[in-house]
Scaffold this motif. Sequence first.
Motif, mmCIF file in Angstrom:
data_model
loop_
_atom_site.group_PDB
_atom_site.id
_atom_site.type_symbol
_atom_site.label_atom_id
_atom_site.label_comp_id
_atom_site.label_asym_id
_atom_site.label_seq_id
_atom_site.Cartn_x
_atom_site.Cartn_y
_atom_site.Cartn_z
ATOM 1 N N ARG A 51 -2.498 -8.699 -4.978
ATOM 2 C CA ARG A 51 -3.026 -7.800 -3.957
ATOM 3 C C ARG A 51 -4.015 -6.840 -4.598
ATOM 4 O O ARG A 51 -3.804 -6.389 -5.727
ATOM 5 C CB ARG A 51 -1.908 -6.999 -3.279
ATOM 6 C CG ARG A 51 -1.113 -7.799 -2.259
ATOM 7 C CD ARG A 51 -0.012 -6.989 -1.606
ATOM 8 N NE ARG A 51 0.720 -7.810 -0.641
ATOM 9 C CZ ARG A 51 1.987 -7.630 -0.324
ATOM 10 N NH1 ARG A 51 2.679 -6.645 -0.883
ATOM 11 N NH2 ARG A 51 2.572 -8.425 0.562
ATOM 12 N N ASP A 52 -5.070 -6.541 -3.854
ATOM 13 C CA ASP A 52 -6.092 -5.605 -4.317
ATOM 14 C C ASP A 52 -6.098 -4.372 -3.426
ATOM 15 O O ASP A 52 -5.872 -4.463 -2.208
ATOM 16 C CB ASP A 52 -7.473 -6.249 -4.259
ATOM 17 C CG ASP A 52 -7.586 -7.432 -5.206
ATOM 18 O OD1 ASP A 52 -7.149 -7.302 -6.354
ATOM 19 O OD2 ASP A 52 -8.129 -8.480 -4.789
ATOM 20 N N PHE A 53 -6.406 -3.226 -4.037
ATOM 21 C CA PHE A 53 -6.432 -1.961 -3.314
ATOM 22 C C PHE A 53 -7.651 -1.159 -3.760
ATOM 23 O O PHE A 53 -8.046 -1.201 -4.930
ATOM 24 C CB PHE A 53 -5.159 -1.152 -3.587
ATOM 25 C CG PHE A 53 -3.888 -1.908 -3.329
ATOM 26 C CD1 PHE A 53 -3.282 -1.885 -2.082
ATOM 27 C CD2 PHE A 53 -3.287 -2.654 -4.340
ATOM 28 C CE1 PHE A 53 -2.108 -2.588 -1.848
ATOM 29 C CE2 PHE A 53 -2.111 -3.358 -4.124
ATOM 30 C CZ PHE A 53 -1.517 -3.329 -2.867
ATOM 31 N N THR A 54 -8.227 -0.417 -2.828
ATOM 32 C CA THR A 54 -9.410 0.394 -3.118
ATOM 33 C C THR A 54 -9.200 1.816 -2.620
ATOM 34 O O THR A 54 -8.636 2.037 -1.539
ATOM 35 C CB THR A 54 -10.672 -0.184 -2.452
ATOM 36 O OG1 THR A 54 -10.849 -1.535 -2.875
ATOM 37 C CG2 THR A 54 -11.908 0.623 -2.831
ATOM 38 N N LYS A 55 -9.674 2.769 -3.417
ATOM 39 C CA LYS A 55 -9.627 4.182 -3.051
ATOM 40 C C LYS A 55 -11.047 4.732 -3.119
ATOM 41 O O LYS A 55 -11.749 4.565 -4.117
ATOM 42 C CB LYS A 55 -8.716 4.935 -4.016
ATOM 43 C CG LYS A 55 -8.659 6.436 -3.820
ATOM 44 C CD LYS A 55 -7.638 6.991 -4.805
ATOM 45 C CE LYS A 55 -7.870 8.417 -5.151
ATOM 46 N NZ LYS A 55 -6.893 8.920 -6.128
ATOM 47 N N VAL A 74 0.816 -1.213 0.000
ATOM 48 C CA VAL A 74 0.000 0.000 0.000
ATOM 49 C C VAL A 74 0.854 1.268 0.000
ATOM 50 O O VAL A 74 0.463 2.295 -0.574
ATOM 51 C CB VAL A 74 -0.978 -0.024 1.198
ATOM 52 C CG1 VAL A 74 -0.221 0.109 2.525
ATOM 53 C CG2 VAL A 74 -2.038 1.049 1.062
ATOM 54 N N ARG A 118 -5.068 -3.439 -8.845
ATOM 55 C CA ARG A 118 -4.604 -4.775 -8.490
ATOM 56 C C ARG A 118 -3.231 -5.016 -9.093
ATOM 57 O O ARG A 118 -2.941 -4.582 -10.208
ATOM 58 C CB ARG A 118 -5.562 -5.846 -8.994
ATOM 59 C CG ARG A 118 -5.219 -7.234 -8.463
ATOM 60 C CD ARG A 118 -6.164 -8.277 -8.983
ATOM 61 N NE ARG A 118 -6.527 -9.210 -7.937
ATOM 62 C CZ ARG A 118 -6.934 -10.455 -8.183
ATOM 63 N NH1 ARG A 118 -7.065 -10.868 -9.417
ATOM 64 N NH2 ARG A 118 -7.248 -11.258 -7.195
ATOM 65 N N TYR A 170 -5.100 5.021 -1.360
ATOM 66 C CA TYR A 170 -5.499 3.621 -1.520
ATOM 67 C C TYR A 170 -5.302 2.841 -0.222
ATOM 68 O O TYR A 170 -4.357 3.072 0.527
ATOM 69 C CB TYR A 170 -4.693 2.951 -2.635
ATOM 70 C CG TYR A 170 -5.205 3.288 -4.015
ATOM 71 C CD1 TYR A 170 -6.239 2.558 -4.578
ATOM 72 C CD2 TYR A 170 -4.663 4.345 -4.741
ATOM 73 C CE1 TYR A 170 -6.722 2.870 -5.842
ATOM 74 C CE2 TYR A 170 -5.136 4.659 -6.002
ATOM 75 C CZ TYR A 170 -6.173 3.920 -6.549
ATOM 76 O OH TYR A 170 -6.655 4.235 -7.798
ATOM 77 N N ALA A 171 -6.217 1.910 0.036
ATOM 78 C CA ALA A 171 -6.119 0.995 1.171
ATOM 79 C C ALA A 171 -6.093 -0.432 0.628
ATOM 80 O O ALA A 171 -6.748 -0.740 -0.376
ATOM 81 C CB ALA A 171 -7.308 1.172 2.110
ATOM 82 N N GLN A 172 -5.337 -1.306 1.289
ATOM 83 C CA GLN A 172 -5.243 -2.687 0.825
ATOM 84 C C GLN A 172 -6.461 -3.472 1.276
ATOM 85 O O GLN A 172 -6.881 -3.413 2.440
ATOM 86 C CB GLN A 172 -3.971 -3.351 1.350
ATOM 87 C CG GLN A 172 -3.758 -4.765 0.823
ATOM 88 C CD GLN A 172 -2.398 -5.306 1.182
ATOM 89 O OE1 GLN A 172 -1.420 -4.561 1.323
ATOM 90 N NE2 GLN A 172 -2.300 -6.624 1.328
ATOM 91 N N ASP A 173 -7.044 -4.234 0.362
ATOM 92 C CA ASP A 173 -8.206 -5.057 0.664
ATOM 93 C C ASP A 173 -7.759 -6.403 1.225
ATOM 94 O O ASP A 173 -6.691 -6.915 0.874
ATOM 95 C CB ASP A 173 -9.041 -5.296 -0.601
ATOM 96 C CG ASP A 173 -9.572 -4.001 -1.192
ATOM 97 O OD1 ASP A 173 -9.714 -3.024 -0.438
ATOM 98 O OD2 ASP A 173 -9.838 -3.974 -2.406
#
Length: 224
Positions: free
Chosen positions: A104-108, A67, A118, A74-77
């Motif tokens: 790894r997936d990340f969401t903002k 992250v 990703r 962005y935050a890591q899922d």
Amino acid sequence: MRLSRTTTSLIAAALCLSGCGGGSETPDRADGSASGDTTTKAEPTKPAAPEFRVLGKPALTKALLGVQDLPPGYAQDPPDPNRATNKTFCDYEQPFTEKNYVSRDFTKGGGLSAELLRVGLRQYANADEAKAAFTALTDALETCTGETYQGTQLTYSPMSAPKVGDGAVGIKITADDTVLLQNFALVGPTLINTGGGGLMNANADEVTTLLKAQAKAYETAASQ
């Protein structure tokens, strides 16, 4: 909730679409000396292609961007153990099965403005297998222009990709009002993939920068 699940599902599908590759080898050039010329001429020295180690899964996972390597916000899922990783574009057949796949997936943000990123590393037994897999991917993308996946119509369009590793390919994926951007790059025995998008925005610069950064991080890890 439906928007969130749909968008996440599409991102997962796009970034898990399997494929690897490599371009054709460049043949050695013939010696250009004239007939009868007895003078010994030095062949131009070709730089040796870098060799990358096949990493164990813990080391491969450690090579993924985290992250703190991403743009702000962005935050890591959490990982999804139920996510499939073997879906291919138009269900083309892969010539080899990878030894390890990590991602790894990340969401903002959230809601309609949510953006997803990703990163993934699909590592094969050796560089030759990875090269054959990448060729299968690029061949499939020449004819695969869309399909229905999990009840959603996906449309595929070629997209320019940065010059990374031994070859790279990009694809734009459109599903309803959602745009996803996906890049694949071949580096030694591994296919690197980065992608992202969302309902309101798909940032091509972020996805391109992410691919370059992930390739560099992997190269560093596999060269040590």
